[in-house]
Design a protein around this motif. Sequence first.
Motif, PDB file in Angstrom:
ATOM      1  N   LEU A 153     -17.362 -62.327  43.719  1.00  0.00           N
ATOM      2  CA  LEU A 153     -15.919 -62.274  43.977  1.00  0.00           C
ATOM      3  C   LEU A 153     -15.110 -62.032  42.710  1.00  0.00           C
ATOM      4  O   LEU A 153     -13.978 -61.561  42.784  1.00  0.00           O
ATOM      5  CB  LEU A 153     -15.470 -63.563  44.652  1.00  0.00           C
ATOM      6  N   LEU A 154     -15.654 -62.361  41.536  1.00  0.00           N
ATOM      7  CA  LEU A 154     -14.927 -62.106  40.290  1.00  0.00           C
ATOM      8  C   LEU A 154     -14.787 -60.617  40.004  1.00  0.00           C
ATOM      9  O   LEU A 154     -13.847 -60.188  39.328  1.00  0.00           O
ATOM     10  CB  LEU A 154     -15.662 -62.767  39.108  1.00  0.00           C
ATOM     11  N   THR A 155     -15.700 -59.821  40.504  1.00  0.00           N
ATOM     12  CA  THR A 155     -15.724 -58.395  40.168  1.00  0.00           C
ATOM     13  C   THR A 155     -14.460 -57.668  40.612  1.00  0.00           C
ATOM     14  O   THR A 155     -13.908 -56.853  39.867  1.00  0.00           O
ATOM     15  CB  THR A 155     -16.961 -57.727  40.804  1.00  0.00           C
ATOM     16  N   LEU A 156     -13.981 -57.966  41.815  1.00  0.00           N
ATOM     17  CA  LEU A 156     -12.831 -57.229  42.356  1.00  0.00           C
ATOM     18  C   LEU A 156     -11.552 -57.427  41.540  1.00  0.00           C
ATOM     19  O   LEU A 156     -10.955 -56.441  41.080  1.00  0.00           O
ATOM     20  CB  LEU A 156     -12.610 -57.623  43.823  1.00  0.00           C
ATOM     21  N   PRO A 157     -11.078 -58.659  41.322  1.00  0.00           N
ATOM     22  CA  PRO A 157      -9.824 -58.805  40.556  1.00  0.00           C
ATOM     23  C   PRO A 157      -9.935 -58.327  39.117  1.00  0.00           C
ATOM     24  O   PRO A 157      -8.971 -57.786  38.571  1.00  0.00           O
ATOM     25  CB  PRO A 157      -9.536 -60.313  40.623  1.00  0.00           C
ATOM     26  N   MET A 158     -11.100 -58.520  38.504  1.00  0.00           N
ATOM     27  CA  MET A 158     -11.244 -58.095  37.112  1.00  0.00           C
ATOM     28  C   MET A 158     -11.225 -56.570  36.993  1.00  0.00           C
ATOM     29  O   MET A 158     -10.745 -56.023  35.993  1.00  0.00           O
ATOM     30  CB  MET A 158     -12.525 -58.678  36.515  1.00  0.00           C
ATOM     31  N   THR A 159     -11.733 -55.888  37.996  1.00  0.00           N
ATOM     32  CA  THR A 159     -11.695 -54.421  37.991  1.00  0.00           C
ATOM     33  C   THR A 159     -10.284 -53.908  38.263  1.00  0.00           C
ATOM     34  O   THR A 159      -9.793 -52.990  37.590  1.00  0.00           O
ATOM     35  CB  THR A 159     -12.675 -53.864  39.039  1.00  0.00           C
ATOM     36  N   LEU A 160      -9.608 -54.501  39.241  1.00  0.00           N
ATOM     37  CA  LEU A 160      -8.244 -54.066  39.576  1.00  0.00           C
ATOM     38  C   LEU A 160      -7.275 -54.294  38.421  1.00  0.00           C
ATOM     39  O   LEU A 160      -6.294 -53.554  38.278  1.00  0.00           O
ATOM     40  CB  LEU A 160      -7.747 -54.823  40.811  1.00  0.00           C
TER      41      LEU A 160
ATOM     42  N   TYR B 296       3.508 -47.933  37.139  1.00  0.00           N
ATOM     43  CA  TYR B 296       2.937 -49.214  36.691  1.00  0.00           C
ATOM     44  C   TYR B 296       3.420 -50.357  37.578  1.00  0.00           C
ATOM     45  O   TYR B 296       2.627 -51.230  37.971  1.00  0.00           O
ATOM     46  CB  TYR B 296       3.348 -49.476  35.241  1.00  0.00           C
ATOM     47  N   TYR B 297       4.707 -50.337  37.896  1.00  0.00           N
ATOM     48  CA  TYR B 297       5.303 -51.421  38.690  1.00  0.00           C
ATOM     49  C   TYR B 297       4.610 -51.542  40.048  1.00  0.00           C
ATOM     50  O   TYR B 297       4.289 -52.643  40.511  1.00  0.00           O
ATOM     51  CB  TYR B 297       6.791 -51.145  38.870  1.00  0.00           C
ATOM     52  N   VAL B 298       4.367 -50.397  40.691  1.00  0.00           N
ATOM     53  CA  VAL B 298       3.691 -50.400  41.993  1.00  0.00           C
ATOM     54  C   VAL B 298       2.256 -50.900  41.844  1.00  0.00           C
ATOM     55  O   VAL B 298       1.793 -51.757  42.613  1.00  0.00           O
ATOM     56  CB  VAL B 298       3.713 -48.988  42.616  1.00  0.00           C
ATOM     57  N   PHE B 299       1.529 -50.370  40.848  1.00  0.00           N
ATOM     58  CA  PHE B 299       0.155 -50.819  40.608  1.00  0.00           C
ATOM     59  C   PHE B 299       0.102 -52.314  40.330  1.00  0.00           C
ATOM     60  O   PHE B 299      -0.713 -53.039  40.905  1.00  0.00           O
ATOM     61  CB  PHE B 299      -0.455 -50.068  39.421  1.00  0.00           C
ATOM     62  N   LYS B 300       0.972 -52.769  39.448  1.00  0.00           N
ATOM     63  CA  LYS B 300       0.973 -54.175  39.040  1.00  0.00           C
ATOM     64  C   LYS B 300       1.292 -55.087  40.215  1.00  0.00           C
ATOM     65  O   LYS B 300       0.673 -56.152  40.388  1.00  0.00           O
ATOM     66  CB  LYS B 300       1.992 -54.384  37.914  1.00  0.00           C
ATOM     67  N   THR B 301       2.248 -54.676  41.036  1.00  0.00           N
ATOM     68  CA  THR B 301       2.650 -55.509  42.166  1.00  0.00           C
ATOM     69  C   THR B 301       1.504 -55.723  43.148  1.00  0.00           C
ATOM     70  O   THR B 301       1.208 -56.854  43.545  1.00  0.00           O
ATOM     71  CB  THR B 301       3.847 -54.874  42.907  1.00  0.00           C
ATOM     72  N   PHE B 302       0.823 -54.644  43.493  1.00  0.00           N
ATOM     73  CA  PHE B 302      -0.195 -54.754  44.542  1.00  0.00           C
ATOM     74  C   PHE B 302      -1.556 -55.224  44.007  1.00  0.00           C
ATOM     75  O   PHE B 302      -2.296 -55.894  44.740  1.00  0.00           O
ATOM     76  CB  PHE B 302      -0.314 -53.426  45.296  1.00  0.00           C
ATOM     77  N   THR B 303      -1.870 -54.913  42.768  1.00  0.00           N
ATOM     78  CA  THR B 303      -3.122 -55.454  42.225  1.00  0.00           C
ATOM     79  C   THR B 303      -2.996 -56.944  41.946  1.00  0.00           C
ATOM     80  O   THR B 303      -3.974 -57.686  42.049  1.00  0.00           O
ATOM     81  CB  THR B 303      -3.537 -54.730  40.931  1.00  0.00           C
ATOM     82  N   SER B 304      -1.773 -57.389  41.633  1.00  0.00           N
ATOM     83  CA  SER B 304      -1.582 -58.814  41.358  1.00  0.00           C
ATOM     84  C   SER B 304      -1.787 -59.681  42.594  1.00  0.00           C
ATOM     85  O   SER B 304      -2.054 -60.876  42.481  1.00  0.00           O
ATOM     86  CB  SER B 304      -0.181 -59.065  40.784  1.00  0.00           C
ATOM     87  N   ILE B 305      -1.658 -59.086  43.765  1.00  0.00           N
ATOM     88  CA  ILE B 305      -1.912 -59.841  44.997  1.00  0.00           C
ATOM     89  C   ILE B 305      -3.330 -60.386  44.991  1.00  0.00           C
ATOM     90  O   ILE B 305      -3.591 -61.511  45.428  1.00  0.00           O
ATOM     91  CB  ILE B 305      -1.667 -58.944  46.230  1.00  0.00           C
ATOM     92  N   VAL B 306      -4.263 -59.597  44.463  1.00  0.00           N
ATOM     93  CA  VAL B 306      -5.661 -60.029  44.376  1.00  0.00           C
ATOM     94  C   VAL B 306      -5.941 -60.695  43.035  1.00  0.00           C
ATOM     95  O   VAL B 306      -6.681 -61.681  42.959  1.00  0.00           O
ATOM     96  CB  VAL B 306      -6.611 -58.831  44.576  1.00  0.00           C
ATOM     97  N   CYS B 307      -5.346 -60.189  41.961  1.00  0.00           N
ATOM     98  CA  CYS B 307      -5.694 -60.647  40.612  1.00  0.00           C
ATOM     99  C   CYS B 307      -4.994 -61.937  40.207  1.00  0.00           C
ATOM    100  O   CYS B 307      -5.574 -62.763  39.496  1.00  0.00           O
ATOM    101  CB  CYS B 307      -5.348 -59.563  39.589  1.00  0.00           C
ATOM    102  N   GLU B 308      -3.741 -62.115  40.638  1.00  0.00           N
ATOM    103  CA  GLU B 308      -2.914 -63.217  40.149  1.00  0.00           C
ATOM    104  C   GLU B 308      -3.534 -64.572  40.500  1.00  0.00           C
ATOM    105  O   GLU B 308      -3.520 -65.002  41.650  1.00  0.00           O
ATOM    106  CB  GLU B 308      -1.513 -63.114  40.742  1.00  0.00           C
ATOM    107  N   GLY B 309      -4.087 -65.223  39.536  1.00  0.00           N
ATOM    108  CA  GLY B 309      -4.632 -66.555  39.743  1.00  0.00           C
ATOM    109  C   GLY B 309      -6.052 -66.606  40.261  1.00  0.00           C
ATOM    110  O   GLY B 309      -6.709 -67.644  40.168  1.00  0.00           O
TER     111      GLY B 309
END
Length: 436
Positions: A83-90, A110-123
């Motif tokens: 499960l670590l692989t997905l957020p670290m890649t995004l 960047y704003y669009v990428f950051k917003t939607f990748t953070s849904i998985v990556c944030e925390g």
Amino acid sequence: MEDTSTFLGLGHLFMTIFLYGFSAFISAPVITDVSMAALCPGKDECSLAIYLSGLQQAITGVGSLMMMPLVGSLSDKHGRKSLLTLPMTLNILPLATLAYSRGTTTFYVYYVFKTFTSIVCEGSVFCLALAYVADNIPEGRRASAFGILTGISSCAFVCATLCARFLSTAATFQVATTMAVLSTVYMRVFLPVSIRDHSLIVVPSDKLSCDLLEDFPGHKNRVLRSIRSVREMASLMRSSVPLSQVALVSFFTSLGEAGLHASSMYYLKAKFHFNKDQFADLMIIVGAAGSISQLLFMPILVPVLKEERLLSLGLFFGCAHMFLISVAWSSWVPYIAALFTVVSIFPGSCMRSIVSKQVTSYEQGKAQGIISSICSLANVISPLAFSPLTDWFLSERAPFNFPGFSIMIAGFTMTIAFIKSLMIRATTPMSDMGLP
């Protein structure tokens, strides 16, 4: 031999978190200047930047609210490393975008990428790292281990901020992208599966892929899966009074911290004209204080004060930190307030340790995911209140002259968390289910 392998596994986890944290934190001192240069060139105040930041935080919070329990539960089922692989890649995508260019159009990409990748990556990376530590460390030593993990993250913050202090903006994002790639490769190559993973039922790879497809959002049953995650979260919360109390404290703590984060940089830039270098200096003090505290003081204080008292002490100093910044009368005051981090850094590790003791080894990922989800809920609510408040009191439309008013409100929110923390009863540790 088993102790040696466990020690090496944790060492690789700490290195993974350091590299990942470095890639995530190095852009922090420069992102305010980059945002304002792209959206409001030549100005020290920018309402558009404040509201876009708040919108991003809200969208990320809503997504993370549903994702965190799901990610935690999936890690209980399929293993932490998978499960670590997905957020670290995004995490690589938004950093690579600003490494390429920082113009207005590129910033919106960047704003669009950051917003939607953070849904998985944030925390999620830190949540999974906490579950990994809980898999490998007995209950009696988890608070210190969680503190060390937080200390490693703070060390990454210090090192990253030091680099940002002396690098150009372009080089900062290039280094961030390189470190994000390196952290992902290092994790996949060197991080062993956790002890908990060894007890998982081995399933064929095609079955595992099918399970992941069914569990993650994007599948036709994603709504039902999300509802099931919320029900599981509510059920687990009701199963333990300390867990419910910590969840409430976690919500108000995160709400206050999110308010501080949303307001402080724009406040300091508007009132004292802080730039990239001054933000970096301030962050270095915060990170260094947090690192020293987590790595040296917390292992000594936990056996003496226990997690509950240390939690309340940290929240008290967190309140003092916010109140002092809100009434700062000179540019040196925020630097003095930053020293309070020596104590205010404790609550996160203490809450995670208390939560870890309330569940079995088969629910560590789910429990940590629930707390992360509650923090995400606070991140949804925070921009709705603090973004308009910050913009209002930094503008000429303010009803009275108090630029730090939104930060003071964040301090009152943290005060609620402090009062609630005093009600947490002593934990009753559960069995480690045979863990060493």
